[in-house]
Design a protein around this motif. Structure first.
Motif, PDB file in Angstrom:
ATOM      1  N   THR A 108       0.819  -1.216   0.000  1.00  0.00           N
ATOM      2  CA  THR A 108       0.000   0.000   0.000  1.00  0.00           C
ATOM      3  C   THR A 108       0.851   1.264   0.000  1.00  0.00           C
ATOM      4  OG1 THR A 108      -1.794  -1.162   1.140  1.00  0.00           O
ATOM      5  CG2 THR A 108      -1.806   1.241   1.263  1.00  0.00           C
ATOM      6  N   ARG A 109       1.948   1.249   0.726  1.00  0.00           N
ATOM      7  CA  ARG A 109       2.813   2.440   0.834  1.00  0.00           C
ATOM      8  C   ARG A 109       3.402   2.833  -0.516  1.00  0.00           C
ATOM      9  NH1 ARG A 109       4.456   6.583   1.477  1.00  0.00           N
ATOM     10  NH2 ARG A 109       5.738   7.562   3.092  1.00  0.00           N
ATOM     11  N   PHE A 110       3.555   1.854  -1.412  1.00  0.00           N
ATOM     12  CA  PHE A 110       4.144   2.132  -2.725  1.00  0.00           C
ATOM     13  C   PHE A 110       3.098   2.335  -3.832  1.00  0.00           C
ATOM     14  CE2 PHE A 110       7.793  -0.321  -0.848  1.00  0.00           C
ATOM     15  CZ  PHE A 110       8.746   0.702  -0.925  1.00  0.00           C
ATOM     16  N   ALA A 111       1.833   2.043  -3.547  1.00  0.00           N
ATOM     17  CA  ALA A 111       0.804   2.034  -4.594  1.00  0.00           C
ATOM     18  C   ALA A 111       0.641   3.383  -5.278  1.00  0.00           C
ATOM     19  CB  ALA A 111      -0.534   1.577  -4.017  1.00  0.00           C
ATOM     20  N   CYS A 112       0.877   4.466  -4.530  1.00  0.00           N
ATOM     21  CA  CYS A 112       0.671   5.804  -5.078  1.00  0.00           C
ATOM     22  C   CYS A 112       1.978   6.549  -5.303  1.00  0.00           C
ATOM     23  CB  CYS A 112      -0.230   6.616  -4.155  1.00  0.00           C
ATOM     24  SG  CYS A 112      -1.887   5.936  -4.003  1.00  0.00           S
TER      25      CYS A 112
ATOM     26  N   HIS B 155      -4.126   5.115 -11.951  1.00  0.00           N
ATOM     27  CA  HIS B 155      -4.889   6.290 -12.397  1.00  0.00           C
ATOM     28  C   HIS B 155      -4.927   7.352 -11.295  1.00  0.00           C
ATOM     29  CE1 HIS B 155      -8.289   8.641 -13.897  1.00  0.00           C
ATOM     30  NE2 HIS B 155      -8.153   8.006 -15.064  1.00  0.00           N
ATOM     31  N   PRO B 156      -4.901   8.637 -11.665  1.00  0.00           N
ATOM     32  CA  PRO B 156      -4.993   9.704 -10.659  1.00  0.00           C
ATOM     33  C   PRO B 156      -6.202   9.556  -9.734  1.00  0.00           C
ATOM     34  CG  PRO B 156      -4.369  10.644 -12.775  1.00  0.00           C
ATOM     35  CD  PRO B 156      -4.667   9.194 -13.017  1.00  0.00           C
ATOM     36  N   ASN B 157      -7.334   9.063 -10.255  1.00  0.00           N
ATOM     37  CA  ASN B 157      -8.515   8.862  -9.402  1.00  0.00           C
ATOM     38  C   ASN B 157      -8.250   7.808  -8.323  1.00  0.00           C
ATOM     39  OD1 ASN B 157      -9.824  10.651 -11.048  1.00  0.00           O
ATOM     40  ND2 ASN B 157     -11.101   9.143 -12.088  1.00  0.00           N
ATOM     41  N   PHE B 158      -7.524   6.760  -8.714  1.00  0.00           N
ATOM     42  CA  PHE B 158      -7.163   5.697  -7.772  1.00  0.00           C
ATOM     43  C   PHE B 158      -6.304   6.277  -6.654  1.00  0.00           C
ATOM     44  CE2 PHE B 158      -4.366   2.290  -6.315  1.00  0.00           C
ATOM     45  CZ  PHE B 158      -5.205   1.203  -6.195  1.00  0.00           C
TER      46      PHE B 158
ATOM     47  N   PHE C 120      -6.954   6.891  -2.371  1.00  0.00           N
ATOM     48  CA  PHE C 120      -6.038   6.509  -1.295  1.00  0.00           C
ATOM     49  C   PHE C 120      -5.757   7.698  -0.387  1.00  0.00           C
ATOM     50  CE2 PHE C 120      -3.668   2.328  -1.939  1.00  0.00           C
ATOM     51  CZ  PHE C 120      -4.679   1.742  -2.665  1.00  0.00           C
ATOM     52  N   PHE C 121      -5.503   8.848  -0.978  1.00  0.00           N
ATOM     53  CA  PHE C 121      -5.145  10.029  -0.179  1.00  0.00           C
ATOM     54  C   PHE C 121      -6.290  10.442   0.745  1.00  0.00           C
ATOM     55  CE2 PHE C 121      -2.468  11.374  -4.096  1.00  0.00           C
ATOM     56  CZ  PHE C 121      -1.499  10.442  -3.767  1.00  0.00           C
TER      57      PHE C 121
ATOM     58  N   TRP D 215     -12.109 -10.316  -9.514  1.00  0.00           N
ATOM     59  CA  TRP D 215     -11.200  -9.374  -8.853  1.00  0.00           C
ATOM     60  C   TRP D 215     -10.219  -8.761  -9.839  1.00  0.00           C
ATOM     61  CZ3 TRP D 215     -12.640  -7.056  -4.890  1.00  0.00           C
ATOM     62  CH2 TRP D 215     -13.280  -7.688  -3.827  1.00  0.00           C
ATOM     63  N   ALA D 216      -9.700  -9.579 -10.765  1.00  0.00           N
ATOM     64  CA  ALA D 216      -8.745  -9.060 -11.747  1.00  0.00           C
ATOM     65  C   ALA D 216      -9.386  -7.950 -12.578  1.00  0.00           C
ATOM     66  CB  ALA D 216      -8.244 -10.194 -12.641  1.00  0.00           C
ATOM     67  N   GLY D 217     -10.623  -8.176 -13.022  1.00  0.00           N
ATOM     68  CA  GLY D 217     -11.313  -7.173 -13.828  1.00  0.00           C
ATOM     69  C   GLY D 217     -11.666  -5.941 -13.021  1.00  0.00           C
ATOM     70  N   ALA D 218     -12.159  -6.149 -11.795  1.00  0.00           N
ATOM     71  CA  ALA D 218     -12.554  -5.018 -10.959  1.00  0.00           C
ATOM     72  C   ALA D 218     -11.348  -4.176 -10.567  1.00  0.00           C
ATOM     73  CB  ALA D 218     -13.266  -5.529  -9.703  1.00  0.00           C
ATOM     74  N   LEU D 219     -10.222  -4.826 -10.328  1.00  0.00           N
ATOM     75  CA  LEU D 219      -9.009  -4.097  -9.968  1.00  0.00           C
ATOM     76  C   LEU D 219      -8.493  -3.285 -11.155  1.00  0.00           C
ATOM     77  CD1 LEU D 219      -7.032  -3.598  -7.679  1.00  0.00           C
ATOM     78  CD2 LEU D 219      -5.725  -5.590  -8.438  1.00  0.00           C
ATOM     79  N   ARG D 220      -8.573  -3.870 -12.345  1.00  0.00           N
ATOM     80  CA  ARG D 220      -8.130  -3.141 -13.532  1.00  0.00           C
ATOM     81  C   ARG D 220      -8.977  -1.886 -13.757  1.00  0.00           C
ATOM     82  NH1 ARG D 220      -8.202  -1.732 -18.695  1.00  0.00           N
ATOM     83  NH2 ARG D 220      -6.333  -2.133 -19.952  1.00  0.00           N
ATOM     84  N   ARG D 221     -10.289  -2.015 -13.546  1.00  0.00           N
ATOM     85  CA  ARG D 221     -11.167  -0.852 -13.743  1.00  0.00           C
ATOM     86  C   ARG D 221     -10.771   0.302 -12.821  1.00  0.00           C
ATOM     87  NH1 ARG D 221     -15.067  -4.862 -13.869  1.00  0.00           N
ATOM     88  NH2 ARG D 221     -15.904  -4.316 -11.795  1.00  0.00           N
ATOM     89  N   ALA D 222     -10.348  -0.030 -11.612  1.00  0.00           N
ATOM     90  CA  ALA D 222      -9.964   1.018 -10.664  1.00  0.00           C
ATOM     91  C   ALA D 222      -8.576   1.558 -10.968  1.00  0.00           C
ATOM     92  CB  ALA D 222     -10.019   0.477  -9.241  1.00  0.00           C
ATOM     93  N   VAL D 223      -7.601   0.659 -11.129  1.00  0.00           N
ATOM     94  CA  VAL D 223      -6.196   1.076 -11.278  1.00  0.00           C
ATOM     95  C   VAL D 223      -5.943   1.736 -12.628  1.00  0.00           C
ATOM     96  CG1 VAL D 223      -3.804   0.264 -11.402  1.00  0.00           C
ATOM     97  CG2 VAL D 223      -5.363  -0.710  -9.707  1.00  0.00           C
ATOM     98  N   ILE D 224      -6.421   1.124 -13.698  1.00  0.00           N
ATOM     99  CA  ILE D 224      -6.108   1.603 -15.045  1.00  0.00           C
ATOM    100  C   ILE D 224      -7.137   2.606 -15.554  1.00  0.00           C
ATOM    101  CG2 ILE D 224      -5.644   0.917 -17.433  1.00  0.00           C
ATOM    102  CD1 ILE D 224      -3.557  -0.033 -15.364  1.00  0.00           C
ATOM    103  N   ASP D 225      -8.423   2.292 -15.370  1.00  0.00           N
ATOM    104  CA  ASP D 225      -9.479   3.151 -15.921  1.00  0.00           C
ATOM    105  C   ASP D 225      -9.911   4.267 -14.977  1.00  0.00           C
ATOM    106  OD1 ASP D 225      -9.427   1.402 -18.068  1.00  0.00           O
ATOM    107  OD2 ASP D 225     -11.072   0.180 -17.300  1.00  0.00           O
ATOM    108  N   GLY D 226      -9.561   4.153 -13.703  1.00  0.00           N
ATOM    109  CA  GLY D 226      -9.930   5.201 -12.747  1.00  0.00           C
ATOM    110  C   GLY D 226     -11.354   5.114 -12.248  1.00  0.00           C
ATOM    111  N   ASP D 227     -12.002   3.939 -12.425  1.00  0.00           N
ATOM    112  CA  ASP D 227     -13.373   3.766 -11.929  1.00  0.00           C
ATOM    113  C   ASP D 227     -13.308   3.437 -10.438  1.00  0.00           C
ATOM    114  OD1 ASP D 227     -15.975   3.138 -11.333  1.00  0.00           O
ATOM    115  OD2 ASP D 227     -16.107   1.401 -12.678  1.00  0.00           O
TER     116      ASP D 227
END
Length: 336
Positions: free
Chosen positions: A204-208, A215-218, A222-223, A285-297
């Motif tokens: 988690t400490r490195f994720a951002c 994605h900036p939204n992701f 976190f912030f 989970w793989a799809g849902a994580l991609r939507r958040a990390v890559i697409d910013g959903d």
């Protein structure tokens, strides 16, 4: 970077094992732990780990090659034991002479540890209990990671502090044991090192980090988050072999509950096997994580995060994160 002799001394075994300057592993985060973040962590003196996740052997092949083009330092690959192409992925790691492979997601299947060691790789396994840790070491694991339920992503039921008290006194004297889960500051690192850990793992400490492609939204999610926003998923059907996942609470959390009900119905009506049910959950989970990390959903996607997310307040370069962790650890050790 400020000199940290006390921390370095306590990390020496782990650093020598990893071939890195510091015994700080980056937890493998799907879609986040890719070539850019992994190489940045290794270049900064830590040990980056590619998250293979649901990659095909061809995709992993390309990712390893791309990472190696960005760093001359050692890095590892995290493989999920339930992956249907596990042995093909092991062969890919062997082709690239990957120095360290982390096996995660369950007990390594027969022959997997042996195949990795025959290829010259060091094998790191997750040990959720003392008994399993001993078994994994007997089976050939070169090092263990003990990860508490404060971590992000797939988690076990026991806290990091309890696992450390149970396992480190028993195993850390003669074996390499890294501690993970909920670590956000160097003071905690110092404590686990003093208990006998050879190093630590943080995700988690490195994720951002600035180098993270998330994605900036992701990152903004976190912030804004506090520790209590990172909640564990619930199991709605006792038949489903669902490992709890810790993520920030959002609509995606509710959608996972619905997905479990859908898979449970398929078990009843279509007669699918438990293995297939588990894979459907993992693909979700793989799809849902991609939507958040890559697409910013950040509403419908999965915001996997550990409870240390409350200590992630801004985007920082990896070098600054590692430097801060080491300085905090050193200051704590000096005070003692």
């Amino acid at each position: 970077m400020t000199a940290t002799p006390r921390t370095d001394a306590l990390m020496r075994r782990g650093a020598e094992f990893l071939g890195s300057r510091h015994a700080i592993l980056c937890g493998a985060m799907s879609w986040v732990s890719e070539r850019n973040l992994v190489s940045a962590i290794s270049n900064a003196g830590g040990f980056g780990v590619i998250a293979c996740g649901a990659m095909t052997p061809a995709l992993l092949d390309a990712e390893i090659a791309a990472t190696r083009a960005l760093t001359e330092k050692p890095f590892g690959v995290n493989l999920i034991t339930m992956h249907p192409d596990l042995f093909a992925l092991i062969a890919t790691c062997a082709t690239h002479k990957v120095s360290h492979v982390v096996l995660a997601g369950g007990i390594p299947p027969k022959g997997s540890v042996e195949a990795l060691k025959e290829a010259g790789a060091k094998v790191i396994c997750f040990a959720p209990t003392l008994a399993l840790g001993k078994k994994l070491l007997r089976s050939g694991a070169d090092a263990l990671v003990i990860e508490g339920m404060e971590a992000g992503g797939h988690i076990g039921p026991v806290s990091t502090s309890v696992l450390a008290q149970e396992i480190l006194p028993e195993l850390a004297g003669d074996n390499l044991v890294f501690v993970a889960g909920g670590i956000g500051r160097g003071e905690a690192i110092a404590g686990y090192l003093e208990m006998g850990a050879c190093g630590v793992q943080l995700g988690t400490r490195f994720a951002c980090a600035s180098e993270s492609i998330a994605h900036p939204n992701f990152k903004k999610a976190f912030f804004r988050a506090s520790a209590r926003d990172a909640v564990a998923s619930v199991q709605v059907d006792p038949r489903l072999p669902v490992i709890p996942v810790r993520a920030l609470r959002n609509k995606g959390t509710e959608a996972f509950t619905a997905k479990q009900l859908e898979v449970a119905r398929a078990l009843d009506e279509e007669g699918i096997a438990m293995g297939e049910a588990q894979l459907q959950i993992e693909h979700y989970w793989a799809g849902a994580l991609r939507r958040a990390v890559i697409d910013g959903d950040v509403e419908g996607g999965s915001l996997m995060a550990g409870q240390s997310v409350g200590m992630v307040n801004e985007e920082e370069p990896v070098t600054d994160i590692i430097s801060a962790l080491l300085s905090q650890s050193e200051a704590a050790l000096v005070r003692r």
